[in-house]
Design a protein around this motif. Structure first.
Motif, PDB file in Angstrom:
ATOM      1  N   ILE A   9     -16.242 -18.107 -37.741  1.00 60.12           N
ATOM      2  CA  ILE A   9     -14.887 -18.117 -38.289  1.00 60.12           C
ATOM      3  C   ILE A   9     -14.050 -17.032 -37.607  1.00 60.12           C
ATOM      4  O   ILE A   9     -14.523 -15.916 -37.402  1.00 60.12           O
ATOM      5  CB  ILE A   9     -14.915 -17.902 -39.824  1.00 60.12           C
ATOM      6  CG1 ILE A   9     -15.596 -19.103 -40.494  1.00 60.12           C
ATOM      7  CG2 ILE A   9     -13.506 -17.689 -40.371  1.00 60.12           C
ATOM      8  CD1 ILE A   9     -15.663 -19.046 -42.002  1.00 60.12           C
ATOM      9  N   VAL A  10     -12.823 -17.405 -37.269  1.00 59.65           N
ATOM     10  CA  VAL A  10     -11.894 -16.475 -36.634  1.00 59.65           C
ATOM     11  C   VAL A  10     -10.587 -16.538 -37.424  1.00 59.65           C
ATOM     12  O   VAL A  10     -10.173 -17.615 -37.844  1.00 59.65           O
ATOM     13  CB  VAL A  10     -11.595 -16.943 -35.179  1.00 59.65           C
ATOM     14  CG1 VAL A  10     -10.547 -16.079 -34.515  1.00 59.65           C
ATOM     15  CG2 VAL A  10     -12.862 -16.978 -34.350  1.00 59.65           C
ATOM     16  N   LYS A  11      -9.966 -15.383 -37.614  1.00 61.47           N
ATOM     17  CA  LYS A  11      -8.697 -15.354 -38.373  1.00 61.47           C
ATOM     18  C   LYS A  11      -7.531 -15.585 -37.401  1.00 61.47           C
ATOM     19  O   LYS A  11      -7.485 -14.991 -36.336  1.00 61.47           O
ATOM     20  CB  LYS A  11      -8.596 -13.966 -39.019  1.00 61.47           C
ATOM     21  CG  LYS A  11      -7.582 -13.775 -40.049  1.00 61.47           C
ATOM     22  CD  LYS A  11      -7.883 -14.119 -41.489  1.00 61.47           C
ATOM     23  CE  LYS A  11      -9.109 -13.582 -42.176  1.00 61.47           C
ATOM     24  NZ  LYS A  11      -9.712 -14.586 -43.071  1.00 61.47           N
ATOM     25  N   THR A  12      -6.596 -16.455 -37.770  1.00 65.54           N
ATOM     26  CA  THR A  12      -5.422 -16.668 -36.913  1.00 65.54           C
ATOM     27  C   THR A  12      -4.304 -15.712 -37.347  1.00 65.54           C
ATOM     28  O   THR A  12      -4.396 -15.086 -38.408  1.00 65.54           O
ATOM     29  CB  THR A  12      -4.905 -18.124 -37.011  1.00 65.54           C
ATOM     30  OG1 THR A  12      -4.326 -18.331 -38.298  1.00 65.54           O
ATOM     31  CG2 THR A  12      -6.016 -19.131 -36.784  1.00 65.54           C
ATOM     32  N   LYS A  13      -3.235 -15.664 -36.547  1.00 66.65           N
ATOM     33  CA  LYS A  13      -2.138 -14.718 -36.828  1.00 66.65           C
ATOM     34  C   LYS A  13      -1.463 -14.990 -38.159  1.00 66.65           C
ATOM     35  O   LYS A  13      -0.898 -14.098 -38.769  1.00 66.65           O
ATOM     36  CB  LYS A  13      -1.097 -14.776 -35.712  1.00 66.65           C
ATOM     37  CG  LYS A  13      -1.512 -13.988 -34.489  1.00 66.65           C
ATOM     38  CD  LYS A  13      -0.368 -13.855 -33.495  1.00 66.65           C
ATOM     39  CE  LYS A  13      -0.924 -13.331 -32.180  1.00 66.65           C
ATOM     40  NZ  LYS A  13      -0.183 -13.839 -31.011  1.00 66.65           N
ATOM     41  N   GLU A  14      -1.456 -16.242 -38.620  1.00 69.92           N
ATOM     42  CA  GLU A  14      -0.799 -16.532 -39.905  1.00 69.92           C
ATOM     43  C   GLU A  14      -1.716 -16.194 -41.086  1.00 69.92           C
ATOM     44  O   GLU A  14      -1.316 -16.307 -42.238  1.00 69.92           O
ATOM     45  CB  GLU A  14      -0.342 -18.004 -39.966  1.00 69.92           C
ATOM     46  CG  GLU A  14      -1.475 -18.989 -40.111  1.00 69.92           C
ATOM     47  CD  GLU A  14      -1.071 -20.462 -40.162  1.00 69.92           C
ATOM     48  OE1 GLU A  14       0.128 -20.801 -40.134  1.00 69.92           O
ATOM     49  OE2 GLU A  14      -2.006 -21.281 -40.224  1.00 69.92           O
ATOM     50  N   GLY A  15      -2.957 -15.839 -40.777  1.00 66.60           N
ATOM     51  CA  GLY A  15      -3.894 -15.469 -41.853  1.00 66.60           C
ATOM     52  C   GLY A  15      -4.916 -16.551 -42.161  1.00 66.60           C
ATOM     53  O   GLY A  15      -5.956 -16.283 -42.773  1.00 66.60           O
ATOM     54  N   LEU A  31      -4.560 -19.831 -32.125  1.00 66.13           N
ATOM     55  CA  LEU A  31      -4.684 -18.512 -32.763  1.00 66.13           C
ATOM     56  C   LEU A  31      -3.373 -18.084 -33.426  1.00 66.13           C
ATOM     57  O   LEU A  31      -3.338 -17.134 -34.182  1.00 66.13           O
ATOM     58  CB  LEU A  31      -5.098 -17.467 -31.720  1.00 66.13           C
ATOM     59  CG  LEU A  31      -6.596 -17.343 -31.460  1.00 66.13           C
ATOM     60  CD1 LEU A  31      -6.860 -16.228 -30.467  1.00 66.13           C
ATOM     61  CD2 LEU A  31      -7.390 -17.098 -32.758  1.00 66.13           C
ATOM     62  N   HIS A  32      -2.300 -18.799 -33.146  1.00 62.23           N
ATOM     63  CA  HIS A  32      -1.022 -18.509 -33.821  1.00 62.23           C
ATOM     64  C   HIS A  32      -1.044 -19.010 -35.259  1.00 62.23           C
ATOM     65  O   HIS A  32      -0.181 -18.655 -36.052  1.00 62.23           O
ATOM     66  CB  HIS A  32       0.138 -19.163 -33.074  1.00 62.23           C
ATOM     67  CG  HIS A  32       0.439 -18.476 -31.780  1.00 62.23           C
ATOM     68  ND1 HIS A  32       1.307 -17.418 -31.675  1.00 62.23           N
ATOM     69  CD2 HIS A  32      -0.056 -18.680 -30.535  1.00 62.23           C
ATOM     70  CE1 HIS A  32       1.357 -17.004 -30.430  1.00 62.23           C
ATOM     71  NE2 HIS A  32       0.536 -17.754 -29.715  1.00 62.23           N
ATOM     72  N   GLY A  33      -2.005 -19.874 -35.594  1.00 59.30           N
ATOM     73  CA  GLY A  33      -2.083 -20.378 -36.971  1.00 59.30           C
ATOM     74  C   GLY A  33      -2.591 -21.812 -36.985  1.00 59.30           C
ATOM     75  O   GLY A  33      -1.977 -22.686 -36.375  1.00 59.30           O
ATOM     76  N   SER A  34      -3.694 -22.015 -37.680  1.00 52.94           N
ATOM     77  CA  SER A  34      -4.271 -23.363 -37.731  1.00 52.94           C
ATOM     78  C   SER A  34      -3.377 -24.289 -38.553  1.00 52.94           C
ATOM     79  O   SER A  34      -3.127 -25.436 -38.189  1.00 52.94           O
ATOM     80  CB  SER A  34      -5.684 -23.324 -38.326  1.00 52.94           C
ATOM     81  OG  SER A  34      -5.717 -22.540 -39.492  1.00 52.94           O
ATOM     82  N   MET A  35      -2.842 -23.746 -39.655  1.00 55.51           N
ATOM     83  CA  MET A  35      -2.075 -24.613 -40.540  1.00 55.51           C
ATOM     84  C   MET A  35      -0.720 -24.969 -39.917  1.00 55.51           C
ATOM     85  O   MET A  35      -0.296 -26.115 -39.952  1.00 55.51           O
ATOM     86  CB  MET A  35      -1.889 -23.910 -41.879  1.00 55.51           C
ATOM     87  CG  MET A  35      -1.327 -24.811 -42.910  1.00 55.51           C
ATOM     88  SD  MET A  35      -1.530 -24.044 -44.506  1.00 55.51           S
ATOM     89  CE  MET A  35      -0.085 -24.643 -45.314  1.00 55.51           C
TER      90      MET A  35
END
Ligand SMILES: C[S@@+](CC[C@H](N)C(=O)[O-])C[C@H]1O[C@@H](n2cnc3c(N)ncnc32)[C@H](O)[C@@H]1O
Length: 223
Positions: A9-15, A31-35
């Motif tokens: 698991i990796v955290k993206t910039k949006e959390g 990485l800017h945000g999966s959602m």
């Protein structure tokens, strides 16, 4: 020393979380945000762009992965209120020790979590009914699969052409094109010129749209 896990698991910039496959060093989402990426590419420019008059939308997804596109489609359909038949193909299903840890529900609401867990836990090769949303998971290699049915919308969410060029060939994209209905929409986060040209050769009308955060463009192709 602890051995590195293949999937982490990796955290993206949006959390929000995403995953990395350490074997091929490839992320499941931006990485800017999966959602934000899934919402922009697949929901806004895909689901919300199919013919509004269709009472039922038949979706084909390449790569079930974390199930993010499936649960976001399910959530969007609470507004759209269509019948959705969601076929998704996955060669390497994730274990629930990983999917249970994904933090998506801190961002889009706890009530959806049981549906997400059921989506991951339900049987492969069966139509599983979630109200107006029917999920059909196919555990198979897209390269070998013979696709049945007809589709109005394709979420083409394979790993990138750099890492998996075999999933972006004329043969595979033609196999996807054939069962698509006239007017069907294919969306992908990928914006490579070569992919655009291959989609055109296959028969799609291709347009470049503004990409999700961090990417200039994405592709939408219409049959
Ligand atoms: C970019 S990830 C996206 C997954 C998913 N849509 C998500 O939001 O998590 C690509 C997915 O394609 C799957 N995949 C890779 N090669 C495949 C193949 N040949 N056939 C089917 N699935 C494959 C991977 O296991 C992975 O789950």
């Amino acid at each position: 020393m602890m051995e590195k896990q293949i999937i982490e698991i990796v955290k993206t910039k949006e959390g929000t979380d995403t995953l990395i496959n350490n074997r091929i060093n490839e992320l499941y989402h931006s990485l800017h945000g999966s959602m934000q990426e899934s919402m922009h590419v697949f929901i806004k420019n895909g689901l919300n762009a199919v013919n509004k008059n269709l009472p039922e939308i038949k979706i084909l997804e390449m790569g079930f992965g974390t199930g993010l596109n499936a649960i976001l489609t399910f959530r969007e359909n609470q507004v759209l209120q269509k019948h959705i038949h969601y076929t998704t193909v996955e060669a390497f299903p994730l274990t629930n020790t990983i999917t249970d840890k994904l933090n998506y529900f801190e961002f889009f609401g706890k009530p959806l979590q049981p549906f997400f867990q059921r989506m991951h836990g339900c049987n492969w090769f069966e139509n599983v009914v979630f109200g107006d949303f029917v999920l059909h998971k196919i555990h198979a290699d897209m390269l070998e699969l013979q696709l049945d049915g007809s589709f109005d919308l394709v979420y083409y969410d394979a790993f990138s052409p750099t890492h998996q060029p075999e999933l972006w060939t004329f043969e595979v994209l033609h196999k996807i094109y054939q069962p698509c209905n006239k007017g069907a929409v294919l969306v992908t986060y990928c914006a490579k010129g070569e992919v655009k040209r291959t989609l055109e050769k296959v028969g799609f009308k291709v347009e470049a749209l503004e990409g999700p955060k961090g990417k200039r463009e994405m592709i939408r192709a219409i049959k």
